[in-house]
Design a protein around this motif. Structure first.
Motif, mmCIF file in Angstrom:
data_model
loop_
_atom_site.group_PDB
_atom_site.id
_atom_site.type_symbol
_atom_site.label_atom_id
_atom_site.label_comp_id
_atom_site.label_asym_id
_atom_site.label_seq_id
_atom_site.Cartn_x
_atom_site.Cartn_y
_atom_site.Cartn_z
ATOM 1 N N THR A 222 -6.490 1.131 -6.635
ATOM 2 C CA THR A 222 -6.691 2.375 -5.707
ATOM 3 C C THR A 222 -7.506 1.652 -4.550
ATOM 4 N N ALA B 277 -7.851 6.232 1.170
ATOM 5 C CA ALA B 277 -6.564 6.661 2.118
ATOM 6 C C ALA B 277 -6.672 6.454 3.199
ATOM 7 N N LYS B 278 -5.666 6.183 3.911
ATOM 8 C CA LYS B 278 -5.871 6.007 5.460
ATOM 9 C C LYS B 278 -5.661 7.440 6.176
ATOM 10 N N ASP B 279 -5.364 8.443 5.297
ATOM 11 C CA ASP B 279 -5.251 9.866 5.925
ATOM 12 C C ASP B 279 -6.083 10.777 5.312
ATOM 13 N N ARG C 152 0.706 -1.216 -0.021
ATOM 14 C CA ARG C 152 0.127 -0.005 0.017
ATOM 15 C C ARG C 152 0.859 1.286 -0.094
ATOM 16 N N TYR D 59 -6.914 8.696 -2.120
ATOM 17 C CA TYR D 59 -6.641 7.476 -2.280
ATOM 18 C C TYR D 59 -5.043 6.984 -2.002
ATOM 19 N N ASP D 60 -5.025 5.842 -1.863
ATOM 20 C CA ASP D 60 -3.906 5.181 -1.870
ATOM 21 C C ASP D 60 -3.814 4.154 -3.055
ATOM 22 N N THR E 273 1.327 5.618 -1.360
ATOM 23 C CA THR E 273 0.748 6.878 -1.514
ATOM 24 C C THR E 273 1.282 6.962 -3.186
ATOM 25 N N TRP F 124 -4.225 12.332 1.067
ATOM 26 C CA TRP F 124 -4.702 11.998 0.105
ATOM 27 C C TRP F 124 -5.961 11.374 -0.307
ATOM 28 N N GLN G 149 4.735 8.149 -3.162
ATOM 29 C CA GLN G 149 6.028 7.004 -2.856
ATOM 30 C C GLN G 149 5.952 6.246 -4.173
#
Length: 168
Positions: free
Chosen positions: A100, A103-105, A50, A110-111, A52, A108, A55
């Motif tokens: 996709t 997102a965890k945060d 997973r 989506y991750d 971003t 963003w 990354q």
């Protein structure tokens, strides 16, 4: 005298009725859609990382030659590298793919999940058992140019619905 017809409950937390969000790479999930011991249908799982979008961009373009990575990550960045390194011959069907996830945060929308296996069929699950798994991991890490800190974060990721209702 105790009633022997009473159901026996175990001491698992309530969340045991829900599928785990992640699993260790060597813990093969049940087949997608099958009933799990927790009383839920097994969601789709993908085996990968997973990340971003920045990354993934840093991995695929470490010299920062591009201002952004194209939306079609697979065909423009991953597939050419996979073929260049010759993995298509030995690991057919295992090329890393991109999807996709929410997102965890809040930063963003989506991750990305960069994965090379899933629990979609018995054949796919069998392909990641035993020594073949390590060969696939090495090829994917090399193709994606993942640094050690990201490479070690390989997991089975569940693609869960947003609500925490029991899946039937």
């Amino acid at each position: 005298m105790a009633d022997t017809n009473m159901p026996i409950y175990c001491d698992l937390p309530v969340m045991a009725n829900y599928p785990p969000e992640t699993l260790d790479p060597t813990t093969i999930p049940p087949l997608w859609g099958s009933m799990a011991p927790g009383g839920y249908r097994t969601p789709p799982y993908t085996l990968g990382w997973r990340l971003t979008p920045p990354q993934l961009q840093a991995c695929l373009d470490p010299e920062r030659a591009r201002t952004s990575i194209p939306i079609d990550y697979e065909s423009r960045c991953i597939t050419p590298r996979w073929r260049e390194f010759g993995y298509g011959k030995n690991l057919c069907g295992s090329m890393p793919r991109v999807s996709t996830m929410p997102a965890k945060d809040d930063i963003w929308e989506y991750d990305l999940i960069v994965y090379f296996s899933s629990n979609a069929s018995k054949e796919i699950l069998e392909a990641v058992r035993g020594p073949k798994l390590q060969e696939m991991i090495v090829a994917a890490v090399h193709t994606l140019n993942l640094p050690d800190d990201l490479a070690s974060d390989l997991k089975w990721h569940a693609h869960l619905r947003r609500s925490k209702t029991k899946l039937n």
